[in-house]
Design an enzyme around this catalytic site. Structure first.
Site, PDB file in Angstrom:
ATOM      1  N   ASN A   7       0.856  -1.186   0.000  1.00 19.46           N
ATOM      2  CA  ASN A   7       0.000   0.000   0.000  1.00 19.46           C
ATOM      3  C   ASN A   7       0.896   1.240   0.000  1.00 19.46           C
ATOM      4  OD1 ASN A   7      -1.759   2.070   0.530  1.00 19.46           O
ATOM      5  ND2 ASN A   7      -2.649   1.171   2.381  1.00 19.46           N
ATOM      6  N   LYS A  14       3.186   0.941   3.209  1.00 16.66           N
ATOM      7  CA  LYS A  14       2.829  -0.082   4.202  1.00 16.66           C
ATOM      8  C   LYS A  14       2.848  -1.436   3.512  1.00 16.66           C
ATOM      9  CE  LYS A  14      -0.400   2.768   6.759  1.00 16.66           C
ATOM     10  NZ  LYS A  14      -1.792   3.126   6.645  1.00 16.66           N
ATOM     11  N   ARG A  90      -2.644  -2.074  -3.419  1.00 17.13           N
ATOM     12  CA  ARG A  90      -3.808  -1.212  -3.245  1.00 17.13           C
ATOM     13  C   ARG A  90      -3.703  -0.070  -4.256  1.00 17.13           C
ATOM     14  NH1 ARG A  90      -4.768   3.450   1.017  1.00 17.13           N
ATOM     15  NH2 ARG A  90      -6.912   3.894   0.510  1.00 17.13           N
ATOM     16  N   HIS A 179     -12.753   3.706   0.326  1.00 12.33           N
ATOM     17  CA  HIS A 179     -12.800   2.771   1.466  1.00 12.33           C
ATOM     18  C   HIS A 179     -13.544   1.483   1.110  1.00 12.33           C
ATOM     19  CE1 HIS A 179     -12.387   6.331   4.506  1.00 12.33           C
ATOM     20  NE2 HIS A 179     -11.213   5.783   4.277  1.00 12.33           N
ATOM     21  N   HIS A 207     -17.039   3.734   8.445  1.00 10.40           N
ATOM     22  CA  HIS A 207     -15.575   3.647   8.525  1.00 10.40           C
ATOM     23  C   HIS A 207     -15.096   4.991   9.058  1.00 10.40           C
ATOM     24  CE1 HIS A 207     -11.476   2.412   6.944  1.00 10.40           C
ATOM     25  NE2 HIS A 207     -11.326   3.712   7.152  1.00 10.40           N
ATOM     26  N   GLY A 209     -12.126   6.799  10.510  1.00 11.96           N
ATOM     27  CA  GLY A 209     -10.698   6.964  10.825  1.00 11.96           C
ATOM     28  C   GLY A 209     -10.356   8.413  10.592  1.00 11.96           C
ATOM     29  N   ASN A 210      -9.116   8.679  10.260  1.00 10.44           N
ATOM     30  CA  ASN A 210      -8.738  10.038   9.918  1.00 10.44           C
ATOM     31  C   ASN A 210      -9.506  10.476   8.671  1.00 10.44           C
ATOM     32  OD1 ASN A 210      -7.367  12.346  10.423  1.00 10.44           O
ATOM     33  ND2 ASN A 210      -5.528  11.694   9.347  1.00 10.44           N
ATOM     34  N   GLY A 211      -9.569   9.563   7.688  1.00 13.84           N
ATOM     35  CA  GLY A 211     -10.530   9.716   6.595  1.00 13.84           C
ATOM     36  C   GLY A 211     -11.759   8.912   7.009  1.00 13.84           C
ATOM     37  N   ARG A 240     -10.415  17.036   6.629  1.00  8.86           N
ATOM     38  CA  ARG A 240     -11.238  17.379   5.452  1.00  8.86           C
ATOM     39  C   ARG A 240     -12.604  17.905   5.889  1.00  8.86           C
ATOM     40  NH1 ARG A 240     -10.291  11.631   3.144  1.00  8.86           N
ATOM     41  NH2 ARG A 240      -8.114  11.734   2.529  1.00  8.86           N
ATOM     42  N   PHE A 283      -8.530  12.451  17.083  1.00  5.37           N
ATOM     43  CA  PHE A 283      -9.677  12.461  17.986  1.00  5.37           C
ATOM     44  C   PHE A 283      -9.292  12.344  19.455  1.00  5.37           C
ATOM     45  CE2 PHE A 283     -14.068  12.543  16.691  1.00  5.37           C
ATOM     46  CZ  PHE A 283     -13.925  12.753  15.336  1.00  5.37           C
ATOM     47  N   GLY A 331      -9.982   3.349  12.967  1.00  5.61           N
ATOM     48  CA  GLY A 331      -9.383   3.835  14.218  1.00  5.61           C
ATOM     49  C   GLY A 331     -10.367   4.312  15.273  1.00  5.61           C
ATOM     50  N   GLU A 334     -13.482   1.744  15.903  1.00  2.40           N
ATOM     51  CA  GLU A 334     -13.111   0.540  16.652  1.00  2.40           C
ATOM     52  C   GLU A 334     -12.746   0.847  18.110  1.00  2.40           C
ATOM     53  OE1 GLU A 334      -9.882  -1.210  14.419  1.00  2.40           O
ATOM     54  OE2 GLU A 334     -11.118  -1.407  12.626  1.00  2.40           O
ATOM     55  N   GLU A 384      -8.212  -4.294   5.570  1.00  2.16           N
ATOM     56  CA  GLU A 384      -8.142  -4.033   4.125  1.00  2.16           C
ATOM     57  C   GLU A 384      -7.069  -4.898   3.464  1.00  2.16           C
ATOM     58  OE1 GLU A 384      -8.035   0.066   5.437  1.00  2.16           O
ATOM     59  OE2 GLU A 384      -9.229   0.608   3.689  1.00  2.16           O
TER      60      GLU A 384
HETATM   61  P1  ADP Z   1      -6.458   6.404   8.688  1.00  2.00           P
HETATM   62  O1  ADP Z   1      -6.166   4.998   8.243  1.00  2.00           O
HETATM   63  O2  ADP Z   1      -7.550   7.076   7.927  1.00  2.00           O
HETATM   64  O3  ADP Z   1      -5.248   7.266   8.898  1.00  2.00           O
HETATM   65  P2  ADP Z   1      -7.247   5.170  11.192  1.00  2.00           P
HETATM   66  O4  ADP Z   1      -8.317   4.225  10.816  1.00  2.00           O
HETATM   67  O5  ADP Z   1      -5.922   4.621  11.586  1.00  2.00           O
HETATM   68  O6  ADP Z   1      -7.089   6.317  10.113  1.00  2.00           O
HETATM   69  O7  ADP Z   1      -7.793   6.058  12.381  1.00  2.00           O
HETATM   70  C1  ADP Z   1      -7.044   7.094  12.926  1.00  2.00           C
HETATM   71  C2  ADP Z   1      -7.914   7.897  13.857  1.00  2.00           C
HETATM   72  O8  ADP Z   1      -8.502   7.031  14.845  1.00  2.00           O
HETATM   73  C3  ADP Z   1      -7.101   8.930  14.590  1.00  2.00           C
HETATM   74  O9  ADP Z   1      -7.482  10.213  14.188  1.00  2.00           O
HETATM   75  C4  ADP Z   1      -7.477   8.751  16.027  1.00  2.00           C
HETATM   76  O10 ADP Z   1      -8.034   9.951  16.464  1.00  2.00           O
HETATM   77  C5  ADP Z   1      -8.577   7.724  16.078  1.00  2.00           C
HETATM   78  N1  ADP Z   1      -8.361   6.831  17.219  1.00  2.00           N
HETATM   79  C6  ADP Z   1      -7.541   5.784  17.301  1.00  2.00           C
HETATM   80  N2  ADP Z   1      -7.601   5.229  18.536  1.00  2.00           N
HETATM   81  C7  ADP Z   1      -8.498   5.964  19.249  1.00  2.00           C
HETATM   82  C8  ADP Z   1      -9.006   5.921  20.584  1.00  2.00           C
HETATM   83  N3  ADP Z   1      -8.610   5.004  21.445  1.00  2.00           N
HETATM   84  N4  ADP Z   1      -9.903   6.848  20.947  1.00  2.00           N
HETATM   85  C9  ADP Z   1     -10.309   7.795  20.080  1.00  2.00           C
HETATM   86  N5  ADP Z   1      -9.865   7.874  18.832  1.00  2.00           N
HETATM   87  C10 ADP Z   1      -8.981   6.987  18.408  1.00  2.00           C
END
Ligand code: ADP
Length: 397
Positions: A7, A14, A90, A179, A207, A209-211, A240, A283, A331, A334, A384
């Site tokens: 990826n 990665k 990917r 995604h 989903h 995460g950051n995105g 974003r 977050f 992230g 979960e 993924e």
């Molecule tokens: P990406 O792959 O889009 O970079 P991820 O799926 O790894 O993102 O998610 C990253 C986000 O998940 C981070 O912005 C973080 O804020 C959030 N995150 C991860 N662990 C925790 C947690 N324990 N509590 C709150 N937010 C979390």
């Protein structure tokens, strides 16, 4: 068979080596700061982590280093490169041409080059990774797996924007969605957990995460998703803005005398949770600022995020004519019980009742809904890489 999953980002890469006999991850790692000072490889295998710091000038150097790490006498996991049966890459954007994963050859590479116009921030790095692997592993078959492919089942009414129609026919402007691998993986897992055939289910996958994106999956197919022509559309994200009134763009460009790049930068990198809170795009930092320091803008950023996700859940329940389960993944999905609870609060009218004590989990698959909740609420760890490896093996076979 062992499949290497790659990826590639523009300055990072990665990877994961998966034994497909038992889907066990044998090694994984991350190359950072490719072509930038301070580059490194972090390789994890056999329960240990190794960091190699040396100049890595391009993606070919990165792949070379990864191959060395995989073959290393100490922390390696293979004896010969021929043990890797295939490489799965990917690729972010497959356009309309690639509705499924595909074996890479010269013709497909040309097709992917055409898709680059649609994803100038992502596809070039993906192609660099493919080229580097083909040079260093010329005899190993390779497969491209797309972020967009899963959403190619959306109906026209969902993917055509109400713009002049020639913008679709001439420039390919339509909703593509992203995604896809994650939404596909967690929806299949949800059906398993519910003991039901996915073809009989209406699922909403979040989903986060950051995105972040939300997807409506009816009878196993994506019928609507929140990201659009680019990953910028939809819910507010780490940096974003998500969907906003498009007139804001021309207004701020005019008022602040912004260039296209500056305007893009504001919407992609300075908005969302970071933009509203002024604290961070992470977050964890924003939650800490809101809870411990009583930072009002941090709280507002969280409120906006949760509110947006909730409105998409409502919209997608309407789009599917009901919903059997809501899935949280990535992230934040979960790991943050507080965010999941905030999103689910107020969805009781739909029949979704979250159980606060069951919701107190992080980092594992679980059902979070009350026993008598009509709609199941699930947390499912996304994978993924496994989707890429499975598709790769399937095609190579
Ligand atoms: P990406 O792959 O889009 O970079 P991820 O799926 O790894 O993102 O998610 C990253 C986000 O998940 C981070 O912005 C973080 O804020 C959030 N995150 C991860 N662990 C925790 C947690 N324990 N509590 C709150 N937010 C979390």
């Amino acid at each position: 068979m062992k499949v290497l999953v790659v990826n590639c980002g523009s300055s990072s890469l990665k990877y994961r080596l998966i034994n497909m006999e038992n889907e066990e991850s044998l090694a994984q790692g991350l190359v950072e700061r490719i072509s930038i000072d301070g580059s490194s490889l972090t390789h994890s295998a056999k329960g240990h982590k190794y960091v190699i710091e040396e100049p890595i000038k391009d993606h070919k150097d990165a792949i070379k280093l990864i191959i060395e790490a995989l073959l290393d006498k100490g922390h390696g996991v293979i004896k010969d490169l021929s043990e890797i049966g295939a490489v799965g890459h990917r690729v972010v954007h497959g356009g309309e041409k690639y509705a499924k994963s595909v074996i890479l050859n010269v013709e497909v590479m040309k097709g992917l080059q055409e898709c680059t116009k649609l994803a100038p921030l992502h596809n070039p790095a993906n192609l660099d990774g493919i080229n580097a692997c083909s040079l260093l592993m010329p005899n190993t078959p390779m497969v491209a797996v797309f972020d967009t492919a899963f959403h190619q089942t959306m109906p026209e009414a969902a993917y055509i924007y109400p713009l002049p129609y020639y913008l679709y026919t001439d420039l390919g402007i339509r909703k593509y969605g992203f995604h896809g691998m994650s939404h596909k993986f967690v929806s299949a897992k949800a059906a398993d957990m519910m003991g039901k055939d996915i073809k009989s289910l209406k699922l909403i996958s979040c989903h986060l995460g950051n995105g972040a994106s939300v997807c409506a999956i009816k009878n196993g197919e994506s019928i609507e998703t929140s990201m659009g022509f680019t990953p910028l559309e939809g819910i507010a994200m780490g940096t974003r803005c998500g969907s906003i009134d498009p007139a804001i763009l021309t207004y701020i460009m005019k008022e602040l005398n912004l260039t296209i790049d500056e305007a893009n930068d504001i919407m992609n990198k300075k908005s969302g949770i970071l933009g509203v809170s002024g604290v961070s795009n992470d977050f964890r930092d924003v939650e800490a600022a809101a809870m411990k320091d009583g930072n009002k803008r941090a709280q507002l950023a969280i409120d906006i995020f949760c509110y947006k996700v909730k409105t998409f859940i409502g919209a997608y329940a309407a789009a599917m004519g009901g919903v059997d389960a809501i899935i949280f993944t990535a992230g934040l999905g979960e790991n943050s019980p507080r965010t999941r609870e905030r999103i689910c609060n107020g969805l009781e009218f739909l029949g979704a009742h979250i159980d606060k004590s069951k919701n107190n989990v992080a980092g594992k698959d679980a059902e979070l809904s009350k026993k008598d909740s009509k709609i199941k609420i699930l947390v499912i760890l996304t994978n993924e890489e496994l989707v890429i490896a499975r598709d790769t093996m399937e095609l190579i076979k």
